[in-house]
Design an enzyme around this catalytic site. Structure first.
Site, PDB file in Angstrom:
ATOM      1  CG  ASP A 191      46.544  68.152  -5.747  1.00 21.46           C
ATOM      2  OD1 ASP A 191      47.314  68.311  -6.705  1.00 21.46           O
ATOM      3  OD2 ASP A 191      46.208  69.103  -5.002  1.00 21.46           O
ATOM      4  CE  LYS A 229      44.371  68.602  -8.923  1.00 20.15           C
ATOM      5  NZ  LYS A 229      45.781  68.407  -9.338  1.00 20.15           N
TER       6      LYS A 229
END
Ligand code: NDP
Ligand code: 2IT
Length: 445
Positions: free
Chosen positions: A166, A126
């Site tokens: 995201d 991430k």
């Protein structure tokens, strides 16, 4: 927790001081895997858990850029490459002022297990930045994205690490980042997912997280002998996940009566008009309160957390972490909620999860319920490798099959380890087993 798991947790807290969201994500997993470690003592000997909580690599970097007034701005960029046991690092990039290392690590840690459940070969990672795209001009966003990618590009690659969207990172940001990657590397590869449809993106990726969430929740409803018809649904957020969760749930006969953004929420008892929401959010990047300009019979309430006071049968939190606390969960239960499925990552606090599970509410955890987005990213990677594109229906059918497989893994792992019906335990155990066995096979690395 066993003494061993307790000691791992203690080390995590000490080593990652102040990173409370990361501690929370780790604790939830460790609390459910004790029976697995009892069955496979070799995992403890090989220090699988000690290794899995430590990122393989974490990168932090300066992101300088110039704003519309000619002023230099300095943001911080992150990429945490958490675990590559089952495939290249894969996971989104979050652009939000609240981003710091602890947020990226919690998301990266969750991503390891989520990605393992998708049945596709992707590891966990991430990234992101504390840059706030809100209120910025396209040019400012491009300046930021180009500067961000100028450092990130040396750490990623189609077989190494494949970022995606995201919160705050959508089609526009992926486009600017892809352009800069291509320019720096002189390659046109599947290094990012969520790309535009004309240049390597997959059909149905935009819809995938929301649709997948609804496919997963459909199985929860089926197991309770019911379906979406006539159900009142509350969805927090009004971004990518929330919009397509609404679209699919509505198409299956549900009535979505409330949506939100970080400022407040709208209630429309007639059923939210999604075209209006899409025009506000995808069209002009506006605020959810503008909904009542188009639908005056609806109600707008300032303050986003109040959305959990709206009575509903099904709640789909699709905004951000810790958006439902124990008290808010108790209010939902009091008002009759029967199903909660998480579209956002870690939207329910541990107290909220305990409240749902303790009151007979079927609860679908994020790392399973929202895995359709990253699963479809993996399908985008496959199409890029083949240099072919599948139709919308082909991708959607594969996504549907994957969500069924994710659900089946959760229920069977929960049952096998004596926690029948507990989808939190089932998701954690099924995912952990897959990653742990892969790590065992690959030696101490
Ligand atoms: P978007 O940026 O498209 O939308 C985010 C939505 O959540 C907006 O309505 C935003 O409101 C709201 N929101 C964000 N932060 C906060 C906050 N701190 N407090 C209150 N509301 C907030 O993001 P996505 O829809 O892509 O992501 C939503 C969630 O789903 C995130 O948790 C993400 O990690 C998760 N997720 C996303 C996937 C994807 O494929 N996109 C896949 C799996 C999970 P505002 O505009 O006011 O900020
Ligand atoms: O949280 C997530 O799974 C995502 N933001 C999607 C990641 C991806 O690589 O598609």
């Amino acid at each position: 927790m066993s003494q061993y798991l307790d000691s791992v947790m203690e080390t995590v807290i000490k080593r990652n001081a102040g990173e409370v969201e990361f501690h929370q994500a780790v604790k939830e997993v460790l609390e459910t895997i004790e029976p697995v470690l009892a069955k496979y003592p070799e995992f403890e000997k090989a220090k699988i858990v000690d290794r899995i909580v430590e990122p393989e690599r974490q990168i932090m970097f300066r992101v300088p850029w110039v704003d519309r007034n000619g002023e230099v701005q300095v943001n911080r960029g992150f990429r945490v490459q958490f675990n590559s046991a089952i495939g290249p690092y894969k996971g989104g990039l979050r652009l939000h002022p609240s981003v710091y290392l602890g947020i990226i690590k919690f998301l990266g840690f969750e991503q390891i297990f989520k990605n393992a459940l998708t049945t596709t070969p992707i590891g966990g990672g991430k990234g992101g930045s504390d840059f706030d795209p809100k209120g910025k001009t396209d040019l400012e966003v491009m300046n930021f994205c180009q500067s961000f990618m100028t450092e990130l590009f040396r750490h990623i690659g189609p077989d190494t690490d494949v970022p995606a969207g995201d919160i705050g990172t959508g089609a526009r940001e992926i486009g600017f980042m892809y352009g800069q990657y291509k320019r720096l590397s002189n390659t046109f590869t599947g290094v990012l997912t969520g790309k535009g449809l004309q240049w390597g993106g997959s059909l149905a990726r935009t819809e995938a997280t929301g649709y997948g969430l609804v496919y997963y929740a459909t199985r929860m409803l089926q197991d309770a002998g019911t379906d979406w018809t006539g159900k009142k649904v509350v969805i927090s957020g009004s971004g990518n996940v929330a919009i397509y969760a609404n679209q699919k749930a509505t198409s299956l006969g549900a009535k979505v009566i409330a949506m939100s953004d970080s400022n407040g929420y709208v209630v429309d008892e007639a059923g939210i008009n999604l075209d209006v929401v899409k025009e506000i959010k995808e069209g002009r990047r506006g605020r959810i309160k503008e909904y009542i300009d188009a639908v005056p019979s609806a109600q707008y309430v300032e303050g986003c957390r109040g959305i959990w006071t709206v009575p509903c049968d099904i709640a789909l939190p699709c905004a951000t972490q810790n958006e439902i606390n124990g008290d808010e969960a108790a209010t939902l239960v009091k008002n009759g909620v029967k199903f909660v499925a998480e579209g956002a990552n870690m939207p329910s606090t541990p107290e909220a999860i305990a409240t749902f599970q303790g009151n007979g509410v079927a609860f679908g955890p994020a790392k399973a319920a929202n895995s359709g987005g990253v699963a479809t990213s993996a399908l985008e990677m496959s199409q890029n490798s083949m240099r072919l594109s599948w139709t919308f229906d082909e991708v959607d059918q594969k996504l549907h099959g994957i969500m069924n497989a994710v659900y089946d893994q959760c229920t069977s792992a929960a049952e096998e380890f004596g926690m029948k019906g507990n989808l939190v335990a089932g998701a954690n155990i099924a995912a952990f087993l897959k990653v742990a066995k892969s790590m065992m096979a690959q030696g101490v690395v």
